[in-house]
Write a protein that holds these residues in place. Structure first.
Motif, PDB file in Angstrom:
ATOM      1  N   ASP A  72       0.813  -1.221   0.000  1.00  0.00           N
ATOM      2  CA  ASP A  72       0.000   0.000   0.000  1.00  0.00           C
ATOM      3  C   ASP A  72       0.846   1.270   0.000  1.00  0.00           C
ATOM      4  O   ASP A  72       0.489   2.262  -0.632  1.00  0.00           O
ATOM      5  N   GLU A 261      -8.010  -0.046   0.056  1.00  0.00           N
ATOM      6  CA  GLU A 261      -6.785   0.769  -0.007  1.00  0.00           C
ATOM      7  C   GLU A 261      -6.662   1.522  -1.333  1.00  0.00           C
ATOM      8  O   GLU A 261      -6.133   2.626  -1.386  1.00  0.00           O
ATOM      9  N   THR A 299      -5.110   2.428   9.306  1.00  0.00           N
ATOM     10  CA  THR A 299      -3.882   2.124   8.551  1.00  0.00           C
ATOM     11  C   THR A 299      -2.712   2.129   9.534  1.00  0.00           C
ATOM     12  O   THR A 299      -2.882   2.472  10.702  1.00  0.00           O
ATOM     13  N   TYR A 303       2.712   3.727   5.378  1.00  0.00           N
ATOM     14  CA  TYR A 303       1.494   4.025   4.605  1.00  0.00           C
ATOM     15  C   TYR A 303       0.655   5.069   5.347  1.00  0.00           C
ATOM     16  O   TYR A 303       0.248   6.081   4.784  1.00  0.00           O
ATOM     17  N   GLU A 304       0.437   4.835   6.631  1.00  0.00           N
ATOM     18  CA  GLU A 304      -0.328   5.785   7.453  1.00  0.00           C
ATOM     19  C   GLU A 304       0.361   7.152   7.473  1.00  0.00           C
ATOM     20  O   GLU A 304      -0.282   8.190   7.291  1.00  0.00           O
TER      21      GLU A 304
END
Length: 316
Positions: A72, A261, A299, A303-304
């Motif tokens: 992601d 996602e 998340t 990625y977060e």
């Protein structure tokens, strides 16, 4: 209304490229360094970084990122680093493949971009896929959906504020008649939605509401399983209230059993420099919870951090 935070003193593209090169080398990739650079540069700056990286290192930065990152986090970084027109071309192409088919994305690109942005996306599609965007959309769809999507994605609407009130009045009447008679695929209805400017359509829809006592989308809420009607409603919402459309997509993406996602990355990468502030306001208005809190809850990791940086979260 961009949400990304660009530093007051931006390093030169060459310095950014050196830092990115450093992030790729050695044991493991330095994801934090990548986020600290790419998530805090605007479209023009990212474009220069890619150009400079190719000149300095003889490599395409996107290919390097693709090699170094995964899952992601890779998706959001690549989407964000692409030129906006290339990104739109890529997304529509994905949306027309059998395995990743998504007509909603086609409507989104057709209705929430300016006429010039849509034109550039079609040019980028030619260059990248050696076919026209319209022919791929037409080949991928059929029946009423094709009848709506092809003129929608081919449109070059007038972009100014000039409106004709008498046309708005007569076209509101046409729309009302066709919807009342359940002629949702009527040529006139499709002509109005796919050719009129956004300002003209807003006037028409306001007239529809005042004259017939219902918002047009309320009258189109017939069968939730009917994909064509869903796309018709999305067309209207995306043209007039894009922030409502995007806040709903984000809510659905986050609220799924297992986050969607692709939808999350798509909306944030394409709107961070455009109307993300309005989307965040709408999200809070509808859900009574800030978007950054929902993203953080759903998340994790790099990625977060990347997503939060792009929506302008204070600590990202």
């Amino acid at each position: 209304m961009a949400t990304i935070k660009v530093p007051e003193h931006v390093p030169s593209p060459a310095e950014d490229c050196e830092q990115l090169r450093k992030a790729f080398k050695g044991w493991g990739t330095n994801e934090n360094l990548i986020i600290s650079i790419l998530a805090h540069r605007n479209a023009a700056q990212r474009s220069l970084i890619r150009k400079t990286y190719a000149e300095m290192h003889g490599e395409d930065l996107l290919k390097e990122l693709d090699k170094e990152l995964s899952s992601d986090f890779e998706r959001i970084v690549l989407l964000w680093t692409l030129e906006p027109a290339d990104r739109d071309a890529f997304m529509v192409n994905e949306a027309t493949k059998r395995s990743t088919s998504n007509n909603l994305v086609i409507v989104e690109v057709a209705c929430t971009r300016s006429p010039l942005e849509l034109f550039k996306a079609r040019q980028a599609y030619h260059a990248r896929f050696k076919r026209s965007l319209e022919e791929d959309v037409a080949y991928h769809t059929s029946g009423d959906i094709r009848k709506l999507l092809v003129p929608l994605i081919s449109s070059l609407r007038y972009e100014g504020d000039e409106v004709n009130k008498s046309i708005a009045k007569s076209e509101a009447k046409i729309l009302h008649e066709k919807i009342a008679n359940k002629e949702y695929n009527h040529d006139e209805l499709i002509r109005i939605l796919t050719t009129r400017s956004k300002a003209q359509l807003l006037t028409t829809f306001n007239h529809y509401n005042n004259e017939y006592g219902n918002a047009i989308n309320k009258d189109l809420k017939v069968d939730p399983k009917d994909e064509y009607l869903k796309l018709l409603r999305t067309t209207i919402k995306s043209l007039i209230f894009p922030e409502r459309h995007f806040s709903k997509i984000l809510r659905l993406a986050i609220n799924k059993l297992g986050t969607d996602e692709w939808a999350l990355a798509r909306v944030i990468a394409t709107r961070a420099e455009i109307d993300m502030e309005r989307i965040k306001e709408e999200y809070f208005r509808r859900n009574s919870i800030p978007l950054d809190r929902d993203i953080a809850k759903d998340t994790s990791g790099d990625y977060e951090r990347m997503l939060l940086a792009l929506i302008g979260h204070v600590d990202a």
